[in-house]
Enzyme design. Sequence first.
Site, PDB file in Angstrom:
ATOM      1  N   HIS A   1      10.366  13.120  -2.122  1.00 44.25           N
ATOM      2  CA  HIS A   1       9.420  12.167  -2.721  1.00 44.25           C
ATOM      3  C   HIS A   1       9.887  11.761  -4.119  1.00 44.25           C
ATOM      4  O   HIS A   1       9.210  12.008  -5.115  1.00 44.25           O
ATOM      5  CB  HIS A   1       8.016  12.779  -2.761  1.00 44.25           C
ATOM      6  CG  HIS A   1       7.382  12.895  -1.412  1.00 44.25           C
ATOM      7  ND1 HIS A   1       7.428  14.061  -0.675  1.00 44.25           N
ATOM      8  CD2 HIS A   1       6.729  11.985  -0.638  1.00 44.25           C
ATOM      9  CE1 HIS A   1       6.797  13.880   0.477  1.00 44.25           C
ATOM     10  NE2 HIS A   1       6.363  12.623   0.526  1.00 44.25           N
ATOM     11  N   ASN A   2      11.020  11.114  -4.165  1.00 41.44           N
ATOM     12  CA  ASN A   2      11.641  10.725  -5.419  1.00 41.44           C
ATOM     13  C   ASN A   2      11.773   9.209  -5.512  1.00 41.44           C
ATOM     14  O   ASN A   2      11.215   8.474  -4.696  1.00 41.44           O
ATOM     15  CB  ASN A   2      13.011  11.408  -5.542  1.00 41.44           C
ATOM     16  CG  ASN A   2      13.844  11.219  -4.284  1.00 41.44           C
ATOM     17  OD1 ASN A   2      13.773  10.183  -3.618  1.00 41.44           O
ATOM     18  ND2 ASN A   2      14.639  12.229  -3.936  1.00 41.44           N
ATOM     19  N   TRP A   3      12.535   8.764  -6.511  1.00 42.49           N
ATOM     20  CA  TRP A   3      12.696   7.326  -6.728  1.00 42.49           C
ATOM     21  C   TRP A   3      13.345   6.645  -5.522  1.00 42.49           C
ATOM     22  O   TRP A   3      12.968   5.525  -5.154  1.00 42.49           O
ATOM     23  CB  TRP A   3      13.529   7.116  -7.988  1.00 42.49           C
ATOM     24  CG  TRP A   3      14.171   5.767  -8.138  1.00 42.49           C
ATOM     25  CD1 TRP A   3      15.499   5.502  -8.206  1.00 42.49           C
ATOM     26  CD2 TRP A   3      13.512   4.492  -8.257  1.00 42.49           C
ATOM     27  NE1 TRP A   3      15.728   4.156  -8.351  1.00 42.49           N
ATOM     28  CE2 TRP A   3      14.507   3.503  -8.391  1.00 42.49           C
ATOM     29  CE3 TRP A   3      12.182   4.082  -8.246  1.00 42.49           C
ATOM     30  CZ2 TRP A   3      14.238   2.150  -8.522  1.00 42.49           C
ATOM     31  CZ3 TRP A   3      11.902   2.724  -8.385  1.00 42.49           C
ATOM     32  CH2 TRP A   3      12.908   1.775  -8.518  1.00 42.49           C
TER      33      TRP A   3
ATOM     34  N   HIS B   1      13.016   7.358  -2.397  1.00 43.04           N
ATOM     35  CA  HIS B   1      11.977   7.149  -1.380  1.00 43.04           C
ATOM     36  C   HIS B   1      11.058   6.001  -1.792  1.00 43.04           C
ATOM     37  O   HIS B   1      10.718   5.145  -0.961  1.00 43.04           O
ATOM     38  CB  HIS B   1      11.167   8.433  -1.191  1.00 43.04           C
ATOM     39  CG  HIS B   1       9.937   8.251  -0.353  1.00 43.04           C
ATOM     40  ND1 HIS B   1       9.982   7.926   0.982  1.00 43.04           N
ATOM     41  CD2 HIS B   1       8.610   8.330  -0.678  1.00 43.04           C
ATOM     42  CE1 HIS B   1       8.749   7.824   1.457  1.00 43.04           C
ATOM     43  NE2 HIS B   1       7.901   8.060   0.471  1.00 43.04           N
TER      44      HIS B   1
ATOM     45  N   HIS C   1       3.953   4.288  -5.138  1.00 39.07           N
ATOM     46  CA  HIS C   1       3.011   5.075  -4.341  1.00 39.07           C
ATOM     47  C   HIS C   1       3.189   6.588  -4.454  1.00 39.07           C
ATOM     48  O   HIS C   1       2.284   7.347  -4.118  1.00 39.07           O
ATOM     49  CB  HIS C   1       3.085   4.656  -2.868  1.00 39.07           C
ATOM     50  CG  HIS C   1       4.204   5.287  -2.114  1.00 39.07           C
ATOM     51  ND1 HIS C   1       5.519   4.871  -2.224  1.00 39.07           N
ATOM     52  CD2 HIS C   1       4.229   6.326  -1.236  1.00 39.07           C
ATOM     53  CE1 HIS C   1       6.285   5.604  -1.453  1.00 39.07           C
ATOM     54  NE2 HIS C   1       5.532   6.503  -0.833  1.00 39.07           N
TER      55      HIS C   1
ATOM     56  N   ASP D   1       5.608   3.711   4.471  1.00 40.88           N
ATOM     57  CA  ASP D   1       5.829   5.067   3.972  1.00 40.88           C
ATOM     58  C   ASP D   1       6.621   5.906   4.982  1.00 40.88           C
ATOM     59  O   ASP D   1       7.392   6.789   4.611  1.00 40.88           O
ATOM     60  CB  ASP D   1       4.472   5.718   3.682  1.00 40.88           C
ATOM     61  CG  ASP D   1       4.586   6.946   2.790  1.00 40.88           C
ATOM     62  OD1 ASP D   1       5.658   7.146   2.184  1.00 40.88           O
ATOM     63  OD2 ASP D   1       3.603   7.699   2.691  1.00 40.88           O
TER      64      ASP D   1
END
EC number: 3.1.4.-
Length: 728
Positions: A468-470, A472, A506, A617
């Site tokens: 869940h980083n930049w 993504h 998000h 997502d």
Amino acid sequence: MDENSVLNFLRDHPEFLEDYIVSPEVSPDTFERWSIRRAIKFKIPKRPFTGTPMAGGWTDPDLSMKRRVILETSDNRTRILYEITQCCGQIMGTNAVELIVQNDEGAFSCRKTEEGELKLKKVKNSKNASYIQTIVNAANQTIGEIHFYIPLESSEKSIVNVVCTWAAAANYFSEIYNHKSQAGPDSLDVHENIAKQRKLSNFLLDVARSIFHDIVSMDAVIVKVMNFAQKLVDADRASLFLVDSRNRQIYARIFDVGTGDEEHVRVNSDGQKEIRFDMSKGIAGHVASTGEGLNIENAYYDERFNADVDSKTGYTTKTILCMPILIRGVVIGVVQMVNKHNGAFTRQDEDAFEVFAVYCGLALHHAKLYDKIRRSEQKYRVALEVLAYHSVCNSDEVNKLKKIELNNRIIELETIDFNGMRLSELEKPLYAVYMFKTLFSETLHFENDDLIRFVLTVRKNYRRVAYHNWAHGWSVAHAMFATLVNSPEAFTKLESLALYVSCLCHDLDHRGKNNAYMKSMETPLAAIYSTSVMERHHFNQTITILQQDGHNILKNLDPEEYKETLSLIKHCILATDLALFFSNKAKLNVILDRGEFDFSNREHRLLTQAVMMTGCDLVASAKPWSIQTETVKVIFEEFYDQGDAERLSGKEPIAMMDRNQAHMLPQMQVGFMRGICMPCYDLIARIFPKADKMRERCEYNAKKWEELAAEQKAKQEATGSKNGDNDS
């Protein structure tokens, strides 16, 4: 001037006569005497005696004046007795009334002077055959006697009425004096009133001690208010509804779901169950709308009462007392009490609750403030933590990005298959700026430098976690870009803006841990947000960046557009909580199955946006197989990191988070693909036929995982069979 001339003048000038009668020239006693003589002469009928002293034809001002006089002279026995005597004499229409009081010095006739003071004149003999005599006793001592002078034309029945009337009044006064209290003109025992007031005061003191001593949450205060309200008026049930003035609704978070109102129960934005009603409906709604209490003796005779609840539960509602709770004249809540145990609710119940409502209003107000303060403290702790980790972009980064020029159109970005993993750290923000300009340069006015700063600061505010980083965040934003650029007519400019910005932001400041972990570890974030913990934090981080100097890409929107866009961004970011996907999917499928879907319907568009956010997502599941497998590796590495942290804290992780269950990865992916990803893309394809490629790619990947799962299962069975042969 003769008598006839005077009479003619008075007939022609009635205002002169009225002014004279009401002037100080005519004393109250004289006026009363005239009224009595007039009633006797013309035989004006009097109201029948009801058993209550001073009941007759008294008006409210008369009663108020007598009440004031008696209460102000509560320590003057003679004055109280005199006032009661005059009242009884007037009621019964006697020619005159004389009060003889007795003390250690003898008997005294009591008269009132022109100045309103009582004057005592000693008398030798108080016995006379021309009047009716009544002895007044108090504390077993004779304190006076009353002489009623009866008109000659009165019948024997009239004399008996006089005696009976005074006997009731005398006994009434005697009882009051024996209790060392005062008498009220409405025949209420003031001693009893004082006792009730003392009881109410003690009750309210307990309320204050209990409620204000332990304000830990709004729910705790509500429970106490309901319990105290029930005890105060001796009701069988009590409910408290809070007022949502913005939506014109009343709602309750504390209620008994067994009352039959389950159809009105819903889960609010904080994950709490609540029951809501429109303020225009029902008894509680009427009280909330008007601020006027209702005391209903028979609920079934009131058209506002909903009898369906009784029919479902078997409970019978008879009496209802519904009262408002106000702060500064504004209704903030409504308490509804049902079925008084002993008869109907009384005026005394209403009066007592009005006093109690003041305490309720203050308690609810302070509980609300306490909740805000507590949340602010937690937000402050989170803000300090975030500030210690993050910072905004610097001018060198901005200038470096500004110098790079891109082609007017990069066609490969317009497909879902684009592989963002091959982009450098410089290219990702550059392409993010490009996608924003491609979508909105012709419809929105924004500052180029603000846009660059915004994108670069968003990049900085993604933590360096496994998944869940930049990277993504960029990949999800790209998926939304590809969808919007191929279906430009689907959403309005503000909706498209909100969708793209939401995708980019998000997962801001994601810690590599899911919502369940945040709650179980009782983190500060979980203390602020009871549901969708991380998603609400991501939205707040988005707002924080927009508020930074030189970062507000929305500043050129007008106030209404700005407000709407922020609302849509919140809606879209919260929709990435998978816990909300299932309800959104169910609602949208029903609408589509019925053939009722309409893009002009705002609710339908909001549901579509929510499902689109989920689809973007999860876009890794709709990427080419090589990208899918690489992405799954980093996803599970983050899952395993969380499982390791849970195990260190003494908690056993679920299989998906358990590094020791890594061999089960294919089976887990099959369940995820078939249970969440495929239903999502099936739904999107029904709305956007051009998105069918995502569904097809997801289907292909799901089958590949099924093949791997089957191979894994076969290996396990083979290994198990081999081990069994060795054992034999």
